[in-house]
Scaffold this motif. Sequence first.
Motif, PDB file in Angstrom:
ATOM      1  N   LEU A   1     -35.593   8.280  -2.763  1.00  0.00           N
ATOM      2  CA  LEU A   1     -36.051   6.944  -3.160  1.00  0.00           C
ATOM      3  C   LEU A   1     -35.703   6.647  -4.616  1.00  0.00           C
ATOM      4  O   LEU A   1     -35.421   5.508  -4.978  1.00  0.00           O
ATOM      5  N   GLU A   2     -35.710   7.675  -5.445  1.00  0.00           N
ATOM      6  CA  GLU A   2     -35.378   7.491  -6.863  1.00  0.00           C
ATOM      7  C   GLU A   2     -33.921   7.102  -7.057  1.00  0.00           C
ATOM      8  O   GLU A   2     -33.595   6.295  -7.921  1.00  0.00           O
ATOM      9  N   GLU A   3     -33.044   7.677  -6.255  1.00  0.00           N
ATOM     10  CA  GLU A   3     -31.609   7.450  -6.432  1.00  0.00           C
ATOM     11  C   GLU A   3     -31.038   6.386  -5.508  1.00  0.00           C
ATOM     12  O   GLU A   3     -30.077   5.693  -5.865  1.00  0.00           O
ATOM     13  N   PHE A   4     -31.620   6.247  -4.315  1.00  0.00           N
ATOM     14  CA  PHE A   4     -31.064   5.327  -3.312  1.00  0.00           C
ATOM     15  C   PHE A   4     -32.138   4.350  -2.830  1.00  0.00           C
ATOM     16  O   PHE A   4     -32.369   4.203  -1.626  1.00  0.00           O
ATOM     17  N   SER A   5     -32.783   3.701  -3.757  1.00  0.00           N
ATOM     18  CA  SER A   5     -33.907   2.814  -3.405  1.00  0.00           C
ATOM     19  C   SER A   5     -33.474   1.692  -2.457  1.00  0.00           C
ATOM     20  O   SER A   5     -34.193   1.343  -1.520  1.00  0.00           O
ATOM     21  N   GLU A   6     -32.289   1.137  -2.677  1.00  0.00           N
ATOM     22  CA  GLU A   6     -31.822   0.037  -1.827  1.00  0.00           C
ATOM     23  C   GLU A   6     -31.506   0.530  -0.419  1.00  0.00           C
ATOM     24  O   GLU A   6     -31.910  -0.076   0.567  1.00  0.00           O
ATOM     25  N   GLU A   7     -30.788   1.652  -0.318  1.00  0.00           N
ATOM     26  CA  GLU A   7     -30.423   2.199   0.992  1.00  0.00           C
ATOM     27  C   GLU A   7     -31.656   2.664   1.773  1.00  0.00           C
ATOM     28  O   GLU A   7     -31.680   2.619   2.996  1.00  0.00           O
ATOM     29  N   MET A   8     -32.678   3.119   1.041  1.00  0.00           N
ATOM     30  CA  MET A   8     -33.873   3.675   1.680  1.00  0.00           C
ATOM     31  C   MET A   8     -34.937   2.622   1.967  1.00  0.00           C
ATOM     32  O   MET A   8     -36.029   2.941   2.430  1.00  0.00           O
ATOM     33  N   GLU A   9     -34.602   1.377   1.704  1.00  0.00           N
ATOM     34  CA  GLU A   9     -35.585   0.290   1.796  1.00  0.00           C
ATOM     35  C   GLU A   9     -36.261   0.216   3.163  1.00  0.00           C
ATOM     36  O   GLU A   9     -37.474   0.009   3.270  1.00  0.00           O
ATOM     37  N   ASP A  10     -35.499   0.390   4.223  1.00  0.00           N
ATOM     38  CA  ASP A  10     -36.038   0.247   5.583  1.00  0.00           C
ATOM     39  C   ASP A  10     -36.248   1.586   6.282  1.00  0.00           C
ATOM     40  O   ASP A  10     -36.464   1.622   7.496  1.00  0.00           O
ATOM     41  N   VAL A  11     -36.162   2.689   5.535  1.00  0.00           N
ATOM     42  CA  VAL A  11     -36.343   4.012   6.130  1.00  0.00           C
ATOM     43  C   VAL A  11     -37.834   4.365   6.109  1.00  0.00           C
ATOM     44  O   VAL A  11     -38.447   4.397   5.043  1.00  0.00           O
ATOM     45  N   THR A  12     -38.391   4.602   7.270  1.00  0.00           N
ATOM     46  CA  THR A  12     -39.821   4.933   7.352  1.00  0.00           C
ATOM     47  C   THR A  12     -40.009   6.447   7.324  1.00  0.00           C
ATOM     48  O   THR A  12     -39.153   7.205   7.764  1.00  0.00           O
ATOM     49  N   PHE A  13     -41.156   6.846   6.793  1.00  0.00           N
ATOM     50  CA  PHE A  13     -41.480   8.268   6.690  1.00  0.00           C
ATOM     51  C   PHE A  13     -42.881   8.483   7.242  1.00  0.00           C
ATOM     52  O   PHE A  13     -43.801   7.710   6.933  1.00  0.00           O
ATOM     53  N   PRO A  14     -43.062   9.510   8.088  1.00  0.00           N
ATOM     54  CA  PRO A  14     -44.392   9.742   8.669  1.00  0.00           C
ATOM     55  C   PRO A  14     -45.446  10.022   7.592  1.00  0.00           C
ATOM     56  O   PRO A  14     -45.245  10.881   6.733  1.00  0.00           O
ATOM     57  N   LYS A  15     -46.533   9.282   7.637  1.00  0.00           N
ATOM     58  CA  LYS A  15     -47.561   9.407   6.608  1.00  0.00           C
ATOM     59  C   LYS A  15     -48.405  10.655   6.821  1.00  0.00           C
ATOM     60  O   LYS A  15     -48.519  11.183   7.918  1.00  0.00           O
ATOM     61  N   LYS A  16     -49.004  11.067   5.707  1.00  0.00           N
ATOM     62  CA  LYS A  16     -49.930  12.188   5.772  1.00  0.00           C
ATOM     63  C   LYS A  16     -51.219  11.738   6.450  1.00  0.00           C
ATOM     64  O   LYS A  16     -51.611  10.578   6.362  1.00  0.00           O
ATOM     65  N   THR A  17     -51.873  12.666   7.100  1.00  0.00           N
ATOM     66  CA  THR A  17     -53.187  12.388   7.677  1.00  0.00           C
ATOM     67  C   THR A  17     -54.190  13.385   7.110  1.00  0.00           C
ATOM     68  O   THR A  17     -53.857  14.537   6.844  1.00  0.00           O
ATOM     69  N   LEU A  18     -55.399  12.914   6.895  1.00  0.00           N
ATOM     70  CA  LEU A  18     -56.429  13.777   6.330  1.00  0.00           C
ATOM     71  C   LEU A  18     -56.884  14.837   7.320  1.00  0.00           C
ATOM     72  O   LEU A  18     -57.229  15.958   6.941  1.00  0.00           O
TER      73      LEU A  18
END
Length: 328
Positions: free
Chosen positions: A140-157
Amino acid sequence: MDQGSHCTAERELLEAVSRITTFSTTSPSDEEQNQPKAEISCQVRKENSEKDDLQDSNASLSPNSSMTTKELQEYWKNEKRQCRQVKLLFEIPSTRIVEHHLSKYVLYKIIILQTGSFDSNKSVIERRYSDFEKLHRSLLEEFSEEMEDVTFPKKTLTGNFTEEVINERKLAFKDYLRLLYSMKYIRRSKKFIDFLTRLELQEAYGCLRGGHYTKALEILLEVIGLQERLTRGNPVSIVPTLCAIIVCHKDLENPASAFEYGEKALSRLRVHTSHRYYIPLLETMITLAYELGKDFLSLQEKLEEWKAKKDPIRVFTLKELAVREYVQ
């Protein structure tokens, strides 16, 4: 129709054709005028990307003029092999839960396959959720534009170790890797390649430093195949791994195998003689060639030629360079 009229008509026809041709080559068509700017921009980016690929390819295809005919043939043969497009597939078939005294986490088994190949070309690694998360933040730091629509599984408590959550993440991480690999600049990035290889390389170099050459060699031979497939456009980047393999074989008294990998490493450095591994590699290859009864004079000539052009500097041995890699 008389001859004068015929010539006039013919000239008028030629002028009309010329006007049509000029218009078609200098004016955009109705379809192009109505084409959205974003679409045109994407098309330009694609064309520029293709130009970049061609330039990269041409840049890598710059053999040294001092090569012999045999060396040139081998060089072009290697370059053609490097230019072949390789596609990788990612599968996550299983997981395992690891429990330590103060921690508990899930390891996801990732199988990386080369399309159109047999199982012998697959690589197997394991990564945990925190490894994926670290990769995501870094990209995300280097490719913020390319990663704009890339989803990542969230943490769960809670529920991180339930079968349902683990299965969901297996599918999510598989799609995540597939999507990252589909983006050229990301799949070529050091961050993405490190995610897939760094942990294993750190372990291998730790074994090498500890004198456990058999274990180090086993890991390095697993990693080198994956590195080669990930870095087709940058063959020089795997030279350190090749040289670590040489060191292991040499210390395990396998000079023939060490020499074989030395030739692979040298072929990648033919036009990169300023690389930090070049001279230590040449010196090691001269020793191995002499031991094996092979031609070492040509290697010696290259070494002397390099020394004549460069100012005398302290050069580490191949083993000294290898043990310095991946030092925390």
